[in-house]
Design an enzyme around this catalytic site. Structure first.
Site, mmCIF file in Angstrom:
data_model
loop_
_atom_site.group_PDB
_atom_site.id
_atom_site.type_symbol
_atom_site.label_atom_id
_atom_site.label_comp_id
_atom_site.label_asym_id
_atom_site.label_seq_id
_atom_site.Cartn_x
_atom_site.Cartn_y
_atom_site.Cartn_z
ATOM 1 N N CYS A 45 37.566 64.222 10.908
ATOM 2 C CA CYS A 45 37.499 64.797 12.261
ATOM 3 C C CYS A 45 38.810 64.592 13.004
ATOM 4 C CB CYS A 45 36.382 64.139 13.061
ATOM 5 S SG CYS A 45 34.785 64.259 12.268
HETATM 6 C C1 BEZ Z 1 34.781 62.146 8.521
HETATM 7 O O1 BEZ Z 1 34.458 62.756 9.542
HETATM 8 O O2 BEZ Z 1 35.906 61.728 8.369
HETATM 9 C C2 BEZ Z 1 33.767 61.956 7.457
HETATM 10 C C3 BEZ Z 1 32.450 62.072 7.765
HETATM 11 C C4 BEZ Z 1 31.523 61.894 6.746
HETATM 12 C C5 BEZ Z 1 31.925 61.643 5.438
HETATM 13 C C6 BEZ Z 1 33.267 61.547 5.157
HETATM 14 C C7 BEZ Z 1 34.202 61.704 6.157
#
Ligand code: BEZ
Length: 212
Positions: A45
């Site tokens: 994100c």
């Molecule tokens: C992330 O948002 O970085 C993420 C979320 C779930 C699994 C792996 C990465």
């Protein structure tokens, strides 16, 4: 029920990193990209929001406003924005909705319980100036989205709206486009496409991109 193409994007009022936002009023006459991510302070994100901030000029050129969402709080969003700015070499220049009560997530079907009970997946909606949903995509939490592809789809949608053309597979800005099948009148076609066109088949008519 999940939102479908052509539906009116549901309006809502919700708090954000830039204060309370009423979606339709905030969009005004612009196109919009509303996209969710699972949680603040997560790696994928962080890169997605940094990328989106860097593409601000590209979205603005197309009259598009972007707005992100997660179920974390405004305070968390504001702290995280400092991290995104620091690690991604940018300034987050769009609001992040704080959807703690899941009001927007539920309206837009952004929580897929069999993937995660409480967190939003990576949903994305392109909304046009009439507030119609024009693109929906859903990515898993572990895969960051390709924001150049979002811009490419917006270019295609705007070409269709403005010039009665559609875009072939793997089309990139500047490539030939196709005349929409509903356009049949030869005189209208000649007038709309003064650069000419090539009919590979009666239903497959290629023409140079009209706005180039
Ligand atoms: C992330 O948002 O970085 C993420 C979320 C779930 C699994 C792996 C990465």
């Amino acid at each position: 029920m999940a939102l479908r193409l052509g539906d009116i994007a549901p309006d809502f009022e919700q708090d954000s990193s830039e204060g309370p936002i009423r979606l339709h009023e905030w969009l005004g006459a612009s196109w919009g990209v509303l996209f969710s991510h699972p949680a603040d302070f997560t790696p994928v994100c962080t890169t997605e929001l940094g990328l989106t901030a860097k593409l601000k000029g590209d979205f603005a050129k197309r009259n598009v406003k972007v707005i992100a969402l997660s179920v974390d709080s405004v305070a968390s969003h504001r702290e995280w924005i400092k991290d995104i700015d620091g690690t991604q070499g940018t300034t987050v220049n769009f609001p992040i909705i704080a959807d703690g009560d899941r009001k927007v997530s539920e309206l837009y079907d952004m929580i897929h319980p069999n993937a995660n009970e409480t967190l939003t997946v990576r949903s994305l909606f392109v909304i046009d100036p009439k507030k119609k949903v024009r693109l929906t995509i859903t990515y898993p939490a572990s895969t960051g989205r390709n924001f150049n592809e979002i811009l490419r789809v917006i270019d295609s949608l705007q070409l269709t709206d403005n010039h009665s053309v559609a875009t072939p597979g793997n089309w990139q800005d500047g490539d030939d486009v196709v005349i929409v099948p509903s356009l049949k009148d030869e005189d209208v076609i000649k007038q709309k496409f003064p650069k000419g066109y090539k009919a590979v088949r009666p239903y497959l008519r290629l023409t140079p991109q009209p706005n180039k």
